[in-house]
Design a protein around this motif. Structure first.
Motif, short mmCIF file in Angstrom:
data_model
loop_
_atom_site.label_atom_id
_atom_site.label_comp_id
_atom_site.label_asym_id
_atom_site.label_seq_id
_atom_site.Cartn_x
_atom_site.Cartn_y
_atom_site.Cartn_z
N VAL A 187 3.67 -3.29 6.28
CA VAL A 187 5.02 -3.77 6.54
C VAL A 187 5.99 -2.92 5.73
CG1 VAL A 187 6.59 -5.75 6.48
CG2 VAL A 187 4.14 -6.10 6.91
N PHE A 188 7.06 -2.45 6.39
CA PHE A 188 8.02 -1.55 5.76
C PHE A 188 9.44 -2.09 5.87
CE2 PHE A 188 4.52 1.11 7.17
CZ PHE A 188 4.29 1.94 6.08
N TYR A 192 13.49 -3.30 -4.95
CA TYR A 192 13.45 -1.91 -5.43
C TYR A 192 14.22 -0.98 -4.51
CZ TYR A 192 9.56 -3.52 -8.39
OH TYR A 192 8.79 -4.20 -9.30
N TYR A 193 14.35 -1.34 -3.21
CA TYR A 193 14.97 -0.42 -2.23
C TYR A 193 16.42 -0.77 -1.94
CZ TYR A 193 9.92 -0.09 -1.48
OH TYR A 193 8.57 0.02 -1.66
N LYS A 225 9.38 3.17 1.95
CA LYS A 225 9.83 1.83 1.54
C LYS A 225 8.81 0.77 1.96
CE LYS A 225 14.76 2.99 1.96
NZ LYS A 225 16.05 2.64 2.62
N PRO A 226 7.57 0.89 1.45
CA PRO A 226 6.55 -0.10 1.83
C PRO A 226 6.85 -1.45 1.17
CG PRO A 226 5.69 1.34 0.12
CD PRO A 226 7.03 1.90 0.51
N PHE A 247 3.87 -4.08 -3.99
CA PHE A 247 4.00 -2.83 -4.71
C PHE A 247 4.90 -3.00 -5.93
CE2 PHE A 247 2.93 -1.78 -0.39
CZ PHE A 247 2.01 -0.76 -0.51
N ASP A 248 4.55 -2.27 -7.01
CA ASP A 248 5.43 -2.30 -8.17
C ASP A 248 6.47 -1.19 -8.05
OD1 ASP A 248 4.17 0.08 -8.81
OD2 ASP A 248 2.96 -0.77 -10.43
N ALA A 249 7.23 -0.99 -9.10
CA ALA A 249 8.32 0.00 -9.06
C ALA A 249 7.80 1.42 -8.84
CB ALA A 249 9.13 -0.07 -10.35
#
Length: 355
Positions: free
Chosen positions: A297-298, A353-354, A305-306, A323-325
């Protein structure tokens, strides 16, 4: 001699003389005054063409523009001139100030080679930042000559020109965009066509593979159109002209369709993720791509940008990975799809994060 021939003759004059023009004043005498004469104006009549026209700007008195063309005692066109080697883009601000304090509806910025025509389409009485008509006199096209004819003294109609200026401005801007895309198609342009013909998910690799295909296809379409026109123009005894580019084999990355099966469980999991993130980002920004070993998934269909990966193919152990940073996977085992909700915080953090 008709107007078109006069412009062509003037174009040849500019090409022939420009290397001998060393000052701005010489540019005016050799290029600008003859150009105004081609437009039908009497440059020696101070009631029609006023050199050094005074435009007082606020507390600045005696500010002068190179020429003002008058009709019925009012200025209709302002003309600011520069030496033919100068870049016009650094001088349009000066013309904008003159335009603001004048009754003229049109302004021309020129160095004798490049001619830029401005008006106030965006905001009344304020000159637009972009010209609605621009051409290089050495490369002027027939369509541009027809637009220039509107500024001839015999045909000049302020209202008519103004009405067509808006359409002309946007046509020119769209044309520049089209030319840019034909030379180097961007990702969205390529994606639009790839989605119509490519049966699987359009990934970044697919876009890179399709980019030269799109570029070549447009070149071929243009070539075919030109050939069709030539065929209709030449006599039957002449052969048609055909230009063909060598066909190159391009490898489009694919994964065997029989090895990638998007299951109902994976889609349900995807909709759960979208439901969790609906208050963080618009749901249409959340997309998926299926692979053999996981379901990804994105954000914005961007592989940089997962949001998460869902490992659901093993019936004994299922995982969700956020996901982490540093984009390192953080796996968590799930017994049922409802367990995805327990990862809401991690999913929202990943998307953060994004943003």
């Amino acid at each position: 001699m008709d107007f078109k021939d006069q412009i062509k003759q003037f174009s040849e004059r500019v090409t022939k003389l420009k290397d001998n023009i060393h000052t701005e004043e010489a540019t005016k005498n050799a290029f600008i005054m003859p150009f105004l004469q081609v437009l039908g104006y009497d440059v020696f009549n101070p009631l029609e063409v006023v050199p050094e026209f005074i435009c007082d700007i606020g507390t600045k008195k005696g500010e002068k523009i190179d020429y003002a063309i008058f009709r019925d005692n009012d200025p209709i066109i302002l003309v600011e001139c520069k030496h033919w080697k100068q870049n016009l883009s650094i001088h349009d601000g000066q013309l904008l100030r003159y335009f603001h304090v004048s009754k003229a509806k049109f302004a021309i910025l020129t160095n004798g080679l490049i001619f830029r025509f401005y008006t106030d389409l965006v905001e009344p009485n304020k000159m637009d930042e972009k010209p609605f008509l621009e051409f290089n006199i050495e490369e002027i096209k027939d369509g541009q000559i027809e637009k220039l004819r509107d500024f001839h003294k015999a045909y000049f109609d302020s209202n008519s020109i103004y009405q067509s200026a808006s359409e002309l401005k946007y046509i020119n801007e769209i044309r520049q965009l089209v030319l840019q895309e034909l030379q180097e198609p961007n990702d969205e342009f390529v994606r639009y066509f790839a989605k119509q013909v490519y049966p699987n998910m359009v990934t970044a690799k697919v876009i890179d593979a399709f980019r030269p295909l799109v570029k070549r296809t447009f070149a071929n379409v243009i070539n075919d159109t030109l050939n069709d026109r030539l065929k209709s123009a030449i006599t039957p005894d002449n052969a048609s002209i055909v230009v063909e580019e060598p066909v190159q084999q391009i490898s489009i990355p694919t994964e065997p369709e029989d090895k990638i099966i998007t299951t109902a469980e994976e889609l349900e999991a995807f909709y759960i993720v979208r439901s969790i993130l609906r208050t963080t980002v618009p749901v249409n920004r959340i997309t998926y791509r299926d692979a053999q070993s996981y379901f990804a998934v994105f954000l914005d269909d961007n592989n940089r940008k997962p949001i998460c990966r869902l490992y659901l193919n093993n019936p004994n152990k299922k995982y969700i990975a956020t996901f982490d940073a540093d984009k390192k996977e953080l796996k968590a085992e799930i017994k049922t799809l409802d367990d995805i909700y327990s990862q809401s915080g991690e999913l929202e953090k990943t998307v953060g994060y994004y943003l």
